[in-house]
Scaffold this motif. Structure first.
Motif, PDB file in Angstrom:
ATOM      1  N   GLU A  87       6.410   3.870   4.515  1.00 49.69           N
ATOM      2  CA  GLU A  87       7.207   3.835   3.286  1.00 49.69           C
ATOM      3  C   GLU A  87       6.462   3.143   2.153  1.00 49.69           C
ATOM      4  O   GLU A  87       6.548   3.555   0.991  1.00 49.69           O
ATOM      5  CB  GLU A  87       8.529   3.130   3.559  1.00 49.69           C
ATOM      6  CG  GLU A  87       9.490   3.127   2.387  1.00 49.69           C
ATOM      7  CD  GLU A  87      10.836   2.545   2.760  1.00 49.69           C
ATOM      8  OE1 GLU A  87      11.582   2.170   1.843  1.00 49.69           O
ATOM      9  OE2 GLU A  87      11.137   2.485   3.964  1.00 49.69           O
ATOM     10  N   ILE A  88       5.704   2.072   2.468  1.00 51.49           N
ATOM     11  CA  ILE A  88       5.012   1.325   1.417  1.00 51.49           C
ATOM     12  C   ILE A  88       3.973   2.200   0.716  1.00 51.49           C
ATOM     13  O   ILE A  88       3.771   2.111  -0.503  1.00 51.49           O
ATOM     14  CB  ILE A  88       4.361   0.053   2.027  1.00 51.49           C
ATOM     15  CG1 ILE A  88       3.751  -0.811   0.928  1.00 51.49           C
ATOM     16  CG2 ILE A  88       3.325   0.416   3.069  1.00 51.49           C
ATOM     17  CD1 ILE A  88       3.210  -2.123   1.459  1.00 51.49           C
ATOM     18  N   VAL A  89       3.323   3.099   1.483  1.00 52.35           N
ATOM     19  CA  VAL A  89       2.321   3.994   0.902  1.00 52.35           C
ATOM     20  C   VAL A  89       3.000   5.076   0.061  1.00 52.35           C
ATOM     21  O   VAL A  89       2.559   5.403  -1.053  1.00 52.35           O
ATOM     22  CB  VAL A  89       1.459   4.620   2.010  1.00 52.35           C
ATOM     23  CG1 VAL A  89       0.513   5.662   1.440  1.00 52.35           C
ATOM     24  CG2 VAL A  89       0.679   3.536   2.735  1.00 52.35           C
ATOM     25  N   VAL A  90       4.079   5.623   0.569  1.00 55.69           N
ATOM     26  CA  VAL A  90       4.793   6.690  -0.155  1.00 55.69           C
ATOM     27  C   VAL A  90       5.323   6.162  -1.484  1.00 55.69           C
ATOM     28  O   VAL A  90       5.204   6.813  -2.530  1.00 55.69           O
ATOM     29  CB  VAL A  90       5.937   7.238   0.711  1.00 55.69           C
ATOM     30  CG1 VAL A  90       6.722   8.293  -0.061  1.00 55.69           C
ATOM     31  CG2 VAL A  90       5.380   7.834   1.996  1.00 55.69           C
ATOM     32  N   ARG A  91       5.903   4.963  -1.477  1.00 53.70           N
ATOM     33  CA  ARG A  91       6.439   4.403  -2.722  1.00 53.70           C
ATOM     34  C   ARG A  91       5.323   4.083  -3.719  1.00 53.70           C
ATOM     35  O   ARG A  91       5.484   4.261  -4.929  1.00 53.70           O
ATOM     36  CB  ARG A  91       7.257   3.154  -2.421  1.00 53.70           C
ATOM     37  CG  ARG A  91       8.542   3.447  -1.655  1.00 53.70           C
ATOM     38  CD  ARG A  91       9.429   2.225  -1.557  1.00 53.70           C
ATOM     39  NE  ARG A  91      10.643   2.511  -0.814  1.00 53.70           N
ATOM     40  CZ  ARG A  91      11.710   3.087  -1.326  1.00 53.70           C
ATOM     41  NH1 ARG A  91      11.717   3.437  -2.608  1.00 53.70           N
ATOM     42  NH2 ARG A  91      12.795   3.303  -0.596  1.00 53.70           N
ATOM     43  N   ALA A  92       4.189   3.602  -3.235  1.00 55.20           N
ATOM     44  CA  ALA A  92       3.071   3.318  -4.138  1.00 55.20           C
ATOM     45  C   ALA A  92       2.553   4.601  -4.784  1.00 55.20           C
ATOM     46  O   ALA A  92       2.233   4.629  -5.978  1.00 55.20           O
ATOM     47  CB  ALA A  92       1.954   2.608  -3.382  1.00 55.20           C
ATOM     48  N   ALA A  93       2.470   5.683  -4.006  1.00 56.12           N
ATOM     49  CA  ALA A  93       2.009   6.960  -4.565  1.00 56.12           C
ATOM     50  C   ALA A  93       3.002   7.499  -5.591  1.00 56.12           C
ATOM     51  O   ALA A  93       2.612   8.017  -6.641  1.00 56.12           O
ATOM     52  CB  ALA A  93       1.804   7.967  -3.440  1.00 56.12           C
ATOM     53  N   ALA A  94       4.304   7.385  -5.293  1.00 49.65           N
ATOM     54  CA  ALA A  94       5.308   7.898  -6.228  1.00 49.65           C
ATOM     55  C   ALA A  94       5.343   7.083  -7.517  1.00 49.65           C
ATOM     56  O   ALA A  94       5.644   7.623  -8.586  1.00 49.65           O
ATOM     57  CB  ALA A  94       6.682   7.888  -5.560  1.00 49.65           C
TER      58      ALA A  94
END
Length: 478
Positions: A228-235
């Motif tokens: 989740e931390i990677v997905v939120r950073a990309a978004a």
């Protein structure tokens, strides 16, 4: 003593610590290596890096711990609800009187468990709008700087650099990260946020495009890109981001949150920049067509100009007519200017005749006499005002002198100062042996407090004098 009492005394006694150690040895000897399947309950990552968790099924719960070194090598992040297979040894924790499994290997119970967790996370993040098409931004056509988030070793970064060099050489910034393991997700998210935090015009150029890349692998190998931390950073990235994780058939959650998904890291380089040779050929072709179009336009305009010129009158005739009109206008302008000057001259003559120098001189003499009279009246008043201010100043000076400490010193008082020149007002502020200075009316003398180390000798007595009426309360001398 009864027989039962005698039997009781033959039972060996254990201390609490001895019994705890005995239980620990028994459990570890009997279950030195176990393999347990269950569902993860509570999962806690301590500041030390150790992971504490519950391993449960429908009827029982076992405490588990994954030491920091083992946790760093996990290919996925343990989460509540994930079915796993734990391999390790049973032990006890004497401080809490409970047993636990020391996990030395932890893996999902098949790809089905990870896929179920992945699907649930995908739905939750999609419900927040992180994957919406409206949030995606176009990739710059020709970026000046490209930021790459990947491992500094391996074929991925070499493939990207080689492909960029073949197509269109640009400046590349590499942010090295782990792409697999326990710390991989945090490093990838930190790299994306770090590139976005670079200021415009700073010492490190801010990228125009980001590429997050990794080679192929199993779902466990690619799991960091589902965190989740990677997905939120990309978004949340303000810089357009291209995801290139795994092979064309591999799909991770960062692919949905990125602005553009590439099938491979090499494909990401192809999306990021155009082919320079193709651009040059296209520009040359457009330039040739533009030049041909300009020539055709010039020829068409020249033909139209010739056709229009035949319908125009002869230039010499047009100029001759305009020249004649200019001559007539010049003559009329000269006559008008002379008439205007004559009228202005007449007005000036009439105005100068009305001026009388004698009257002006009398007015000036009268104003001068008035000024002298006013000055004569103002001088005595100024002198009186100045005398009054002098008397006030003398009175204030006398009052100031009467309040001066020098007058007090002349009456027999002395002023005590310490070694730094500060005024001493109280005896308790001084210590024995401390150097001071005494200020008298006629000068200053040094002194030492308590000089001699003994009590001060009494001063010689003087003949008694008739008592005088004490002066009124004097107050603070300074």
């Amino acid at each position: 003593m009864t027989p039962s009492d005698a039997a009781a005394t033959n039972v060996p006694e254990y201390s609490v610590s001895e019994l705890s150690r005995a239980l620990k040895r028994t459990v570890e000897d009997a279950y030195g290596h176990v393999r347990v399947r269950g569902e993860l309950g509570r999962v806690t990552v301590a500041k030390s890096g150790h992971v504490y968790l519950d391993l449960k099924d429908e009827r029982a719960v076992i405490d588990g711990v994954v030491w920091k070194g083992v946790a760093a090598g996990l290919g996925f992040r343990p989460e509540e609800g994930l079915e796993v297979i734990a391999e390790g040894r049973l032990s006890t924790f004497p401080g809490r009187s409970k047993y636990q499994i020391i996990i030395e290997r932890l893996e999902p119970a098949g790809e089905g468990a990870l896929m179920a967790l992945l699907e649930a996370r995908k739905k939750a993040l999609a419900a927040e709008g992180l994957f919406a098409e409206a949030r995606k931004r176009p990739i710059p056509f020709l970026p000046e700087v490209i930021g790459v988030v990947t491992s500094p070793t391996g074929a991925v970064i070499r493939d990207i650099l080689h492909r960029l060099e073949d197509r269109f050489g640009v400046h590349v910034l590499l942010w090295p990260v782990l792409v697999q393991g326990e710390k991989a997700a945090e490093q990838i998210a930190a790299a994306i946020e770090g590139f976005n935090a670079l200021p415009e015009g700073g010492p490190v150029p801010r990228p125009d495009t980001l590429i997050v890349a990794r080679g192929g692998g199993s779902i466990e190998d690619l799991w960091a890109f589902n965190e989740e931390i990677v997905v939120r950073a990309a978004a949340a990235s303000d810089i357009p981001l291209i995801s290139a994780v795994g092979h064309e058939t591999d799909t991770t959650l960062i692919d949905y949150a990125s602005d553009r998904r590439a099938p491979t890291p090499t494909g990401a380089a192809e999306i990021a920049v155009p082919v320079r040779r193709e651009l040059v050929e296209r520009v040359e072709g457009v330039g040739g067509r533009l030049a041909a179009a300009l020539m055709r336009g010039i020829e068409r305009k020249a033909s139209e100009l010739k056709s229009a010129a035949r319908a125009l009158p002869r230039p010499d005739q047009m100029i001759a007519e305009k020249s004649q009109r200019l001559d007539y206008a010049g003559e009329r302008l000269g006559l008008a200017v002379r008439a205007r000057l004559e009228r202005q001259q007449g007005r000036l003559d009439r105005a100068s005749a009305g001026l009388r120098p004698a009257a002006l001189r009398r007015d000036l003499d009268q104003q001068a006499r008035r000024l002298e009279q006013a000055a004569a009246r103002a001088r005595p008043a100024f002198e009186r005002r100045l005398d009054a201010r002098r008397r006030d100043l003398a009175a204030l000076g006398a009052r100031l002198e009467s309040l001066s400490h020098r007058n007090v010193l002349k009456r027999g008082f002395a002023m005590v100062k310490d070694a730094d020149g500060r005024l001493v007002r109280e005896a308790k502020a001084l210590n024995d042996g401390q150097a001071v200075s005494l200020q008298f009316a006629d000068g200053e003398r040094p002194a030492v407090i308590g000089e001699g180390g003994g009590p001060a000798r009494p001063a010689p007595r003087t003949p008694a004098r008739r008592a005088k009426t004490p002066p009124p309360e004097q107050g603070d001398l300074f």
